[in-house]
Write a protein that holds these residues in place. Structure first.
Motif, mmCIF file in Angstrom:
data_model
loop_
_atom_site.group_PDB
_atom_site.id
_atom_site.type_symbol
_atom_site.label_atom_id
_atom_site.label_comp_id
_atom_site.label_asym_id
_atom_site.label_seq_id
_atom_site.Cartn_x
_atom_site.Cartn_y
_atom_site.Cartn_z
ATOM 1 N N ALA A 144 0.452 -12.167 -0.438
ATOM 2 C CA ALA A 144 0.439 -10.879 -1.140
ATOM 3 C C ALA A 144 -0.588 -9.913 -0.552
ATOM 4 O O ALA A 144 -1.210 -9.137 -1.264
ATOM 5 N N ARG A 145 -0.749 -9.985 0.753
ATOM 6 C CA ARG A 145 -1.692 -9.111 1.483
ATOM 7 C C ARG A 145 -3.109 -9.188 0.889
ATOM 8 O O ARG A 145 -3.891 -8.236 0.971
ATOM 9 N N LEU A 176 6.705 -2.792 1.897
ATOM 10 C CA LEU A 176 6.310 -3.860 0.962
ATOM 11 C C LEU A 176 5.918 -3.307 -0.399
ATOM 12 O O LEU A 176 6.047 -3.976 -1.421
ATOM 13 N N ASN A 177 5.440 -2.073 -0.400
ATOM 14 C CA ASN A 177 4.974 -1.485 -1.654
ATOM 15 C C ASN A 177 6.067 -1.449 -2.730
ATOM 16 O O ASN A 177 5.781 -1.605 -3.916
ATOM 17 N N VAL A 206 6.825 -10.574 -1.545
ATOM 18 C CA VAL A 206 5.425 -10.224 -1.807
ATOM 19 C C VAL A 206 4.497 -11.339 -1.332
ATOM 20 O O VAL A 206 3.462 -11.083 -0.714
ATOM 21 N N LEU A 228 -1.735 -9.415 -7.636
ATOM 22 C CA LEU A 228 -0.382 -9.873 -7.287
ATOM 23 C C LEU A 228 -0.342 -11.390 -7.115
ATOM 24 O O LEU A 228 0.628 -12.046 -7.524
ATOM 25 N N GLU A 288 6.109 -4.847 -4.258
ATOM 26 C CA GLU A 288 4.905 -5.104 -5.059
ATOM 27 C C GLU A 288 4.996 -4.398 -6.413
ATOM 28 O O GLU A 288 4.677 -4.976 -7.453
#
Lengths: 416, 61
Positions: free
Chosen positions: B46-47, A399-400, A368, B52, A403
């Motif tokens: 974490a984008r 990636l979800n 993540v 997050l 997460e």
């Protein structure tokens, strides 16, 4: 957090301490007593008939005819849609299967025992490339081959493996990594090494010369024969690492052709799923990405233990096969995956990387944080039922999944 | 202290030396035009998801 680091070290210790051994080949129902009539185990996280992709439906129709639960493919499809079959993930029964990954009562299953922990894991026998059931194939040629595997090859392999008193797999993998295998899309060396060990026992226990020749020929022609052994091994190695409180390490990655799912040690057997991605790769002549089904199979269990794309540096030849770039770029895949794991496996090393151990124990926190999705080498199935394999490529885990898992994992630590 | 090159014309006269961080397309375009580029893979943690990132801070702490 110290608690998480210690839990992750314990998970890595368990994965590395395993002693996987191929101990037998037995009918499905003997290995998994829950495999009654009309029970079908499939690859990936749970899914019902209504959401299944074409190849998974095609394989189910084929296996229903193979098991005698339907007269023909049409009747099998009607029965499946009417709810006559019970579908469960392989992973819920200690099993794994490549691509569609179907496991049913009559199919012979490879039995891998983890001698260090006493657990067993199962996988059906690899059928070869092209039009085969694991890619959704279901015509007479596919079903005839399955019958031969059930009646001849499975029992012969079982006798040979028992005669050999089991085949330890850890040293075999170590050797294969030095011979250009990554154990997902390239199993040339390990298939050959296994055959070399089993050939005398196959000969010693064969019922006829013709049967022996047929078995040797079938295994010898199939470069991917070892894949299913490696997968059962992966399941046998990861199961003792399940459900360690406080661990953020992935214990399973799997796809059912519709969704990608992962399990994390600290959150037990819960699946975290997201829509599965389309592999990027090369296609057999006459096929293109328009024919491809999204990614499918339990085979990502080999990446979960540091093989497959995680060990790409050991297998530069496979980079070309899966269309992932130049052979010289193979090491970049392995280096990249090393950024998202707990540590290396000193028992499985890669010569081209100065004998660095394969990266092992995917930490969802690192995935993540970095945005580096685990890479998986994979076969590509045709999107329509009954066609089979059309190519090979690489795919990224969504990636979800990681997460979602991170949020759930944090909750187990009372962190919100 | 390291002596800096004070002649701006040398910057334009010499071949560019490029380190590209983040979006790879910029690096690819330069490489396609014959420029040597060192590309650094980078993306926001974490984008960029604040929740997050907060969880990661606590889980890594």
């Amino acid at each position: 957090m110290k608690e998480i680091e210690e839990a992750n070290q314990e998970v890595l210790r368990r994965m590395l301490a395993g002693e996987p051994t191929l101990v037998d080949v037995v009918p499905g129902v003997q290995a998994i007593p829950d495999l009654a009539d009309h029970v079908i185990l499939h690859a990936g996280p749970p899914i019902g008939w209504d959401r299944m992709c074409g190849p998974l439906r095609g394989a189910i129709m084929g296996v229903a005819v193979f098991e005698g639960w339907a007269e023909d493919l049409d009747e099998a499809g009607e029965k499946a849609a009417a709810g006559s079959f019970m579908f469960h993930p392989n992973h819920h029964f200690g099993a794994v299967g490549p691509m569609t990954g179907l496991t049913t009562k009559s199919q012979p299953l490879l039995v891998v025992e983890n001698k260090a922990f006493g657990n067993r894991a199962y996988c059906a026998i690899n059928e070869g490339l092209g039009k085969v059931m694991r890619f959704g194939g279901n015509d007479a040629e596919v079903l005839d081959r399955l019958r031969w595997i059930k009646e001849v090859l499975g029992p012969a392999l079982g006798r040979a493996v028992r005669e050999a008193d089991g085949i330890p797999l850890k040293p075999l993998i170590a050797r294969g990594l030095t011979m250009g295998d990554e154990m997902h899309q390239r199993n040339v060396a390990c298939s050959t090494l296994l055959l070399r060990q089993l050939a005398p026992e196959l000969a010693r226990t064969a019922k006829s010369t013709e049967e022996l020749a047929a078995c040797l020929g079938f295994i010898g022609r199939n470069d991917q024969f070892f894949l299913n052994v490696a997968m059962a091994m992966g399941k046998a190695l990861t199961d003792p690492a399940r459900s360690i409180d406080g661990s953020s390490v992935v214990t399973a990655m799997s796809r059912n052709g519709t969704e990608f799912g992962i399990r994390v040690s600290g959150t037990g057997d819960r699946w975290f799923t997201a829509p599965v991605e389309m592999p990027v790769g090369l296609y057999f002549p006459g096929f293109s990405e328009r024919d491809a089904n999204p990614d499918i199979g339990d085979s990502a269990i080999v990446e979960t233990i540091g093989l497959g794309a995680f060990a790409m540096a050991a297998a530069p030849a496979v980079v070309g096969y899966v269309g992932a770039g130049r052979a010289s770029e193979a090491a970049a895949f392995t280096r990249s995956m090393a950024e998202i794991v707990v540590g290396p496996n000193p028992a499985w090393t890669i010569p081209a990387m100065d004998f660095a151990g394969v990266p092992t124990g995917i930490d969802i926190r690192l995935v993540v944080e970095t945005g580096l999705a685990p890479t998986i080498n994979t076969g590509i199935a045709h999107r329509e039922p009954g066609v089979g394999q059309v190519g090979a490529g690489v795919v990224k885990a969504p990636l979800n999944c990681f997460e979602q898992a991170l949020v759930a994992f944090a909750a187990t630590m009372d962190i919100k | 202290m390291e002596k800096k090159d004070s002649n701006p014309s040398s910057l334009l006269a010499a071949a560019p030396r490029v380190v590209n961080i983040g979006l790879e397309l910029f690096a690819v375009n330069l490489v396609d035009n014959g420029t040597e580029v060192v590309h650094v893979q980078w993306s926001p943690p974490a984008r960029g998801n604040a929740h997050l990132i907060s969880l990661l801070d606590k889980l890594r702490g």
